[in-house]
Design a protein around this motif. Structure first.
Motif, PDB file in Angstrom:
ATOM      1  N   HIS A   5     -11.827  -7.879  -5.386  1.00 56.47           N
ATOM      2  CA  HIS A   5     -10.551  -6.506  -6.044  1.00 56.47           C
ATOM      3  C   HIS A   5      -9.636  -7.172  -6.642  1.00 56.47           C
ATOM      4  O   HIS A   5      -8.971  -8.332  -6.403  1.00 56.47           O
ATOM      5  N   GLU A  53      -5.822 -13.706  -2.177  1.00 56.56           N
ATOM      6  CA  GLU A  53      -6.374 -13.476  -0.785  1.00 56.56           C
ATOM      7  C   GLU A  53      -7.815 -13.875  -0.582  1.00 56.56           C
ATOM      8  O   GLU A  53      -8.757 -13.267  -1.464  1.00 56.56           O
ATOM      9  N   HIS A  90      -2.035  -8.803  -5.521  1.00 56.15           N
ATOM     10  CA  HIS A  90      -2.924 -10.002  -5.125  1.00 56.15           C
ATOM     11  C   HIS A  90      -4.466  -9.638  -5.742  1.00 56.15           C
ATOM     12  O   HIS A  90      -4.488  -8.641  -6.102  1.00 56.15           O
ATOM     13  N   GLU A  96      -7.433  -2.328  -5.407  1.00 56.74           N
ATOM     14  CA  GLU A  96      -6.658  -1.668  -4.209  1.00 56.74           C
ATOM     15  C   GLU A  96      -5.316  -1.503  -4.573  1.00 56.74           C
ATOM     16  O   GLU A  96      -4.698  -1.898  -5.596  1.00 56.74           O
ATOM     17  N   ALA A 132      -5.567  -6.132  -6.430  1.00 59.63           N
ATOM     18  CA  ALA A 132      -4.356  -5.051  -5.902  1.00 59.63           C
ATOM     19  C   ALA A 132      -3.321  -4.811  -6.552  1.00 59.63           C
ATOM     20  O   ALA A 132      -2.559  -5.910  -7.048  1.00 59.63           O
TER      21      ALA A 132
HETATM   22 ZN    ZN Z   1      -6.640  -7.050  -0.817  1.00 61.96          ZN
END
Ligand code: ZN
Length: 134
Positions: A77, A53, A6, A127, A79
């Motif tokens: 971020h 997200e 994500h 992440e 991921a």
């Molecule tokens: Zn995340």
């Protein structure tokens, strides 16, 4: 590293952002989840194999609140899904990456997560996440 699991986007108003991203993606979010330990409320959208997200701060001293104070809204971020997060953390540390979390912790969406410091990945917070098998 497997796929991009994500992309995390920091927002100041989760309800308003949910409406906006539902219009953008042409479908509603499929869940909202609060992670009190991180001071964050999250909302997830499916986009093919990956997710978006949205992250709203619930604690003014948490990492998302700090990010929003510093940068305003925006991409927070990326991921990546991994099969074995502990092994990946050992590998990435040996490769010279700066780990924010030496040990994985429980994150949103039934995942073990750990973050790499953006200073060791060209300004992007990374992440790692591993699905928790129940
Ligand atoms: Zn995340």
């Amino acid at each position: 590293m497997e796929k991009i699991e994500h992309i995390g986007i920091a927002v100041t108003d989760l309800e308003a952002a949910n409406e906006r991203y539902a219009k953008l993606l042409g479908k509603p979010h499929y869940k909202i989840e609060e992670v009190p330990t991180e001071g964050v409320r999250t909302s997830f959208f499916m986009t093919g194999d990956s997710k978006i997200e949205l992250l709203e701060a619930t604690d003014s001293t948490g990492p998302i609140a700090k990010f929003l104070n510093r940068n305003g809204e925006g991409m927070h971020h990326i991921a990546f899904a991994v099969d074995d997060i502990k092994k990946e953390l050992i590998r990435l540390k040996a490769e010279g990456f700066t780990l924010i979390n030496e040990k994985p912790k429980k994150g949103a969406d039934n995942k073990l997560v750990a973050f790499l410091h953006p200073k060791s990945s060209n300004g992007v917070l990374i992440e790692l996440c591993q699905e928790i098998i129940k």
